[in-house]
Scaffold this motif. Structure first.
Motif, PDB file in Angstrom:
ATOM      1  N   LEU A  97      58.153  69.152  20.696  1.00  0.00           N
ATOM      2  CA  LEU A  97      59.042  70.220  20.242  1.00  0.00           C
ATOM      3  C   LEU A  97      59.370  71.132  21.407  1.00  0.00           C
ATOM      4  O   LEU A  97      58.588  71.277  22.337  1.00  0.00           O
ATOM      5  CB  LEU A  97      58.360  71.041  19.138  1.00  0.00           C
ATOM      6  CG  LEU A  97      58.135  70.343  17.808  1.00  0.00           C
ATOM      7  CD1 LEU A  97      57.266  71.202  16.903  1.00  0.00           C
ATOM      8  CD2 LEU A  97      59.451  70.038  17.127  1.00  0.00           C
ATOM      9  N   PRO A  98      60.520  71.805  21.347  1.00  0.00           N
ATOM     10  CA  PRO A  98      60.841  72.784  22.382  1.00  0.00           C
ATOM     11  C   PRO A  98      59.916  73.996  22.271  1.00  0.00           C
ATOM     12  O   PRO A  98      59.477  74.358  21.178  1.00  0.00           O
ATOM     13  CB  PRO A  98      62.296  73.167  22.092  1.00  0.00           C
ATOM     14  CG  PRO A  98      62.562  72.732  20.704  1.00  0.00           C
ATOM     15  CD  PRO A  98      61.588  71.641  20.375  1.00  0.00           C
ATOM     16  N   LEU A 158      59.403  78.056  23.045  1.00  0.00           N
ATOM     17  CA  LEU A 158      59.973  79.364  23.373  1.00  0.00           C
ATOM     18  C   LEU A 158      58.818  80.235  23.859  1.00  0.00           C
ATOM     19  O   LEU A 158      57.973  80.653  23.068  1.00  0.00           O
ATOM     20  CB  LEU A 158      60.646  80.003  22.151  1.00  0.00           C
ATOM     21  CG  LEU A 158      61.294  81.365  22.390  1.00  0.00           C
ATOM     22  CD1 LEU A 158      62.447  81.259  23.388  1.00  0.00           C
ATOM     23  CD2 LEU A 158      61.796  81.960  21.088  1.00  0.00           C
ATOM     24  N   LEU A 162      68.591  77.295  24.225  1.00  0.00           N
ATOM     25  CA  LEU A 162      67.472  76.652  23.537  1.00  0.00           C
ATOM     26  C   LEU A 162      67.599  76.822  22.020  1.00  0.00           C
ATOM     27  O   LEU A 162      67.441  75.864  21.263  1.00  0.00           O
ATOM     28  CB  LEU A 162      66.141  77.224  24.027  1.00  0.00           C
ATOM     29  CG  LEU A 162      64.884  76.655  23.375  1.00  0.00           C
ATOM     30  CD1 LEU A 162      64.673  75.208  23.802  1.00  0.00           C
ATOM     31  CD2 LEU A 162      63.677  77.493  23.733  1.00  0.00           C
ATOM     32  N   ILE A 204      67.978  73.991  19.066  1.00  0.00           N
ATOM     33  CA  ILE A 204      67.029  73.922  17.958  1.00  0.00           C
ATOM     34  C   ILE A 204      67.763  73.961  16.616  1.00  0.00           C
ATOM     35  O   ILE A 204      67.429  73.219  15.691  1.00  0.00           O
ATOM     36  CB  ILE A 204      65.990  75.064  18.060  1.00  0.00           C
ATOM     37  CG1 ILE A 204      65.107  74.847  19.294  1.00  0.00           C
ATOM     38  CG2 ILE A 204      65.157  75.156  16.798  1.00  0.00           C
ATOM     39  CD1 ILE A 204      64.261  76.044  19.668  1.00  0.00           C
ATOM     40  N   ARG A 253      62.783  73.515  14.178  1.00  0.00           N
ATOM     41  CA  ARG A 253      61.363  73.789  14.447  1.00  0.00           C
ATOM     42  C   ARG A 253      61.147  73.930  15.940  1.00  0.00           C
ATOM     43  O   ARG A 253      61.819  73.288  16.738  1.00  0.00           O
ATOM     44  CB  ARG A 253      60.491  72.678  13.882  1.00  0.00           C
ATOM     45  CG  ARG A 253      60.520  72.666  12.374  1.00  0.00           C
ATOM     46  CD  ARG A 253      59.847  71.496  11.724  1.00  0.00           C
ATOM     47  NE  ARG A 253      58.986  70.690  12.537  1.00  0.00           N
ATOM     48  CZ  ARG A 253      57.743  70.346  12.203  1.00  0.00           C
ATOM     49  NH1 ARG A 253      57.238  70.754  11.076  1.00  0.00           N
ATOM     50  NH2 ARG A 253      57.025  69.572  12.985  1.00  0.00           N
ATOM     51  N   LEU A 254      60.184  74.771  16.312  1.00  0.00           N
ATOM     52  CA  LEU A 254      59.864  75.010  17.705  1.00  0.00           C
ATOM     53  C   LEU A 254      58.429  75.473  17.824  1.00  0.00           C
ATOM     54  O   LEU A 254      57.795  75.812  16.823  1.00  0.00           O
ATOM     55  CB  LEU A 254      60.804  76.052  18.307  1.00  0.00           C
ATOM     56  CG  LEU A 254      60.641  77.517  17.866  1.00  0.00           C
ATOM     57  CD1 LEU A 254      61.310  78.426  18.875  1.00  0.00           C
ATOM     58  CD2 LEU A 254      61.242  77.765  16.510  1.00  0.00           C
ATOM     59  N   THR A 266      59.593  77.987  12.679  1.00  0.00           N
ATOM     60  CA  THR A 266      60.910  77.530  12.260  1.00  0.00           C
ATOM     61  C   THR A 266      61.884  78.695  12.343  1.00  0.00           C
ATOM     62  O   THR A 266      61.485  79.859  12.204  1.00  0.00           O
ATOM     63  CB  THR A 266      60.869  76.937  10.839  1.00  0.00           C
ATOM     64  OG1 THR A 266      62.139  76.374  10.532  1.00  0.00           O
ATOM     65  CG2 THR A 266      60.531  77.972   9.797  1.00  0.00           C
TER      66      THR A 266
END
Length: 107
Positions: A4-5, A7, A32, A36, A42-43, A77
């Motif tokens: 997942l990305p 942050l 970003l 997403i 989701r991240l 999320t």
């Protein structure tokens, strides 16, 4: 294991089940969030360590290197997003559960 990305957040921890508003002005953070929103929404919300006695700036710290993040973050999320005319975004993120960050790739 899911990719997942991430942050990276300075001076801010998002806990599971908490909804938090974020104002993002950094163009990398805005890009970003756009990516997403196109996907699963989701991240991983990572937390930036203080390095050399210096606290990271508050909010998204997009120039963070992988070793500057704590090993534990929050799976989150995006609940809502608002794009503003100046190119910044306001997002509501909700923490879902605690997550361990492994094998962080820059990019």
């Amino acid at each position: 294991m899911e990719r997942l990305p991430v942050l990276p957040l300075g001076q801010l921890v998002v806990y599971p089940h908490v909804v938090l508003p974020l104002a993002l002005t950094d163009p990398k953070a805005v890009q970003l969030i756009d990516e997403i929103i196109q996907g699963e929404k989701r991240l991983l919300l990572g937390v930036v360590r203080s390095m050399g006695g210096m606290e990271p700036p508050e909010g998204a710290v997009m120039n963070t290197l992988p070793h500057q993040l704590y090993d534990v973050g929050t799976l989150g999320t995006i609940v809502r997003m608002l794009k503003l005319g100046d190119g910044s975004v306001r997002v509501m993120v909700q923490g879902l559960e605690r997550a361990r960050l492994k094998d962080i790739a820059q990019g």
